[in-house]
Design an enzyme around this catalytic site. Structure first.
Site, PDB file in Angstrom:
ATOM      1  N   SER A  24       0.920  -1.138  -0.125  1.00 19.99           N
ATOM      2  CA  SER A  24       0.096   0.079   0.067  1.00 19.99           C
ATOM      3  C   SER A  24       1.006   1.200   0.045  1.00 19.99           C
ATOM      4  CB  SER A  24      -0.864   0.097   1.053  1.00 19.99           C
ATOM      5  OG  SER A  24      -1.668  -0.898   1.255  1.00 19.99           O
ATOM      6  N   ARG A 124     -12.993  -7.166 -11.125  1.00 16.19           N
ATOM      7  CA  ARG A 124     -13.394  -6.488  -9.776  1.00 16.19           C
ATOM      8  C   ARG A 124     -14.117  -5.121 -10.163  1.00 16.19           C
ATOM      9  NH1 ARG A 124      -8.029  -6.531  -6.456  1.00 16.19           N
ATOM     10  NH2 ARG A 124      -9.608  -6.011  -4.838  1.00 16.19           N
ATOM     11  N   ASP A 316      -6.731  -7.927   4.733  1.00 18.94           N
ATOM     12  CA  ASP A 316      -5.982  -8.701   3.737  1.00 18.94           C
ATOM     13  C   ASP A 316      -5.366 -10.088   4.334  1.00 18.94           C
ATOM     14  OD1 ASP A 316      -6.500  -7.032   1.708  1.00 18.94           O
ATOM     15  OD2 ASP A 316      -4.698  -5.800   1.888  1.00 18.94           O
ATOM     16  N   ARG A 347     -12.376 -14.370  -1.807  1.00 21.26           N
ATOM     17  CA  ARG A 347     -11.600 -15.363  -0.765  1.00 21.26           C
ATOM     18  C   ARG A 347     -12.279 -16.076   0.080  1.00 21.26           C
ATOM     19  NH1 ARG A 347      -6.812 -10.338  -0.162  1.00 21.26           N
ATOM     20  NH2 ARG A 347      -5.637 -11.093  -1.881  1.00 21.26           N
TER      21      ARG A 347
HETATM   22  C1  S3P Z   1      -5.552  -1.437   0.357  1.00 24.89           C
HETATM   23  C2  S3P Z   1      -6.913  -1.533   0.575  1.00 24.89           C
HETATM   24  C3  S3P Z   1      -7.596  -2.480   0.816  1.00 24.89           C
HETATM   25  C4  S3P Z   1      -6.688  -3.621   0.696  1.00 24.89           C
HETATM   26  C5  S3P Z   1      -5.778  -3.758  -0.552  1.00 24.89           C
HETATM   27  C6  S3P Z   1      -4.789  -2.538  -0.265  1.00 24.89           C
HETATM   28  C7  S3P Z   1      -4.811  -0.028  -0.045  1.00 24.89           C
HETATM   29  O1  S3P Z   1      -8.685  -2.709  -0.046  1.00 24.89           O
HETATM   30  O2  S3P Z   1      -7.627  -5.129   0.573  1.00 24.89           O
HETATM   31  O3  S3P Z   1      -5.056  -4.904  -0.448  1.00 24.89           O
HETATM   32  O4  S3P Z   1      -3.736   0.099  -0.383  1.00 24.89           O
HETATM   33  O5  S3P Z   1      -5.493   0.945  -0.079  1.00 24.89           O
HETATM   34  P1  S3P Z   1     -10.015  -1.865   0.131  1.00 24.89           P
HETATM   35  O6  S3P Z   1      -9.649  -0.473   0.222  1.00 24.89           O
HETATM   36  O7  S3P Z   1     -10.855  -2.322  -1.411  1.00 24.89           O
HETATM   37  O8  S3P Z   1     -10.812  -2.532   0.941  1.00 24.89           O
END
Ligand code: S3P
Length: 441
Positions: A24, A124, A316, A347
């Site tokens: 992230s 998605r 995650d 998942r």
């Molecule tokens: C992320 C936010 C999450 C996470 C993804 C990374 C991010 O998704 O599941 O792996 O970097 O902002 P969502 O914001 O859709 O929940």
């Protein structure tokens, strides 16, 4: 070519290791560096396919980026209004974060762009970002709400006050990035706290971001000042080792320099709730993000009812947590996690299917799972072959399950592990997992 993991049963995890950089934070560092004034130096960058996709896209938008070399990346920022029209469509690969955040960044540009992705990403949902961006004045086309995403030029966006229907850091971040290009103030209201790396990092780049309870706001037109970013190790990658060492008798492992942002540490809270022995050592702050070393020793786990407020901060990590639950004594119940159905795979469905192949009573529900742990037995899993459905975190979760299997586990369709965790096989082997990757016919 795809890849299978063949993992021999048993063993334990020990030693000191450091997992790759946070995904992230790596995405955000490159994006914000690109629109900053000046040169941003990034260290600890995740050299995995997802973050590399973001780097390539930023290059296609006219930004000079050096690296990655041993985790070092230099971004020569072009300023808030310096991005240029790309000559081709922009390929996000498997990376949902790249696509959704870039939708926000590109929505306010005066040129057209198209974002595409791989097979998984192409399924998605993108409306969750496209709709609020349209309410800000953006012109975005999707294919039935999914990629490809075409972003048409606009003269200007306007601020928005948006109560977000789902707890999503990606949606929040996309709107805040678009907000930089909007007239007035953009405010996102979260139904539950989600990772706040965008807000923290914008602050590091000199942008004023206001937080008022569940509302986070940014005023448009603020320039970004280049900065240095040290990316901590990804707690989402550390999670496989936290679970592995907890379930494998005799384990004693230290995972170093792990990002401990409180919006990300749900996995530690949930594992502790289940009886895990995790010690947080050497707490410090690195570039606006808390970091620590984690020592984890094997412990008898018991089932738990996961509190709903821990779902978003562990979102995650559920594939790995499902494996922990299967090794625990008694029942584990997860609810309020419907978002798991729209990740790199569904998942809930994919993990329940694999766990059942391995002899675990796992019942999927619309928003979670009920798992009857097999904790009283030495082996929690029977031998078998499971499908990761191209989902990196599913592949790694089933790989660590072998620590408590009675025979070899085979995990098919595991090549995408490289999207978030390059070097997983070698690192896991060095810690004691008997894993071998083979090309899959
Ligand atoms: C992320 C936010 C999450 C996470 C993804 C990374 C991010 O998704 O599941 O792996 O970097 O902002 P969502 O914001 O859709 O929940």
């Amino acid at each position: 070519m795809s890849r299978s993991f063949h993992v021999a049963p048993g063993g334990s995890l020990s030693g000191i290791l450091r997992v790759p950089g946070d995904k992230s934070i790596s995405h955000r560092a490159v994006m914000l560096g690109a629109i900053a004034d000046g040169v941003t130096e990034i260290t600890g960058f995740l050299e995995g396919a997802d973050a590399i996709s973001t780097m390539q896209i930023v290059r296609a938008l006219g930004v000079c980026v050096d690296g990655p070399r041993a985790g070092r990346v230099t971004v020569h920022g072009v300023g808030l209004h310096g991005l240029r029209a790309p000559g081709t469509s922009l390929d996000c690969g498997n990376a949902g974060t790249a696509m959704r955040l870039l939708m926000g960044l590109l929505a306010g540009q005066r040129f057209e762009s198209t974002l595409v992705g791989d097979e998984s990403l192409s399924k998605r949902p993108m409306r969750r970002v496209a709709e609020p961006l349209a309410a800000m004045g953006a012109r975005i086309e999707t294919r039935d709400g999914c990629p490809p995403v075409r972003i048409l030029p606009v003269a200007a966006l306007h601020g928005l006050r948006y109560p977000m229907p789902m707890a999503s850091a990606q949606v929040k971040s996309a709107l805040l990035l678009a907000g930089l290009y909007a007239r007035g103030v953009t405010t996102v209201i979260e139904p539950a706290p989600t990772r706040d790396h965008t807000e923290r990092m914008l602050g590091g780049f000199g942008v004023v971001v206001q937080r008022d309870g569940a509302a986070v706001s940014v005023r448009g037109g603020q320039p970004l000042r280049a900065t240095a970013i040290d990316v901590p190790a990804d707690i989402s990658s550390a999670a496989f080792f936290l679970v592995g060492a907890s379930i494998a008798p005799g384990s004693d492992l230290i995972v170093e320099h792990v990002g401990m942002n409180p919006t990300r540490t749900g996995v530690i809270d949930i594992l502790r709730l289940m009886g895990a022995d995790i010690e947080v050592c050497n707490e410090r702050e690195v570039g606006g993000e808390p970091v620590a070393d984690l020592r984890v020793r094997a412990a008898p786990l018991h089932g738990a009812v996961v509190p709903p407020q821990l779902v978003a901060p562990a979102i995650d990590e559920f594939p790995a947590l499902f494996v922990a639950a299967a090794c625990a004594r008694g029942r584990t119940v997860i609810t309020g996690a419907a978002e798991l159905r729209v990740k790199e795979s569904d998942r809930i469905a994919v993990m329940a299917e694999g766990l059942r192949v391995l002899g675990v009573e796992a019942t999927p529900t619309p928003d979670g799972m009920v798992i009857e742990g097999r904790g009283e037995r030495a082996s929690a899993f029977v031998r078998g072959a499971v499908q990761a459905h191209g989902d990196h975190r599913i592949a790694m979760s089933f790989a660590i399950a072998a620590l408590r299997a009675e025979g070899e586990l085979v995990v098919h369709d595991a090549a995408n592990v490289a999207t978030s965790f390059p070097g997983f096989e070698a690192l896991a082997r060095s810690a004691g997992l008997r894993i071998e990757g083979r090309p899959q016919a």
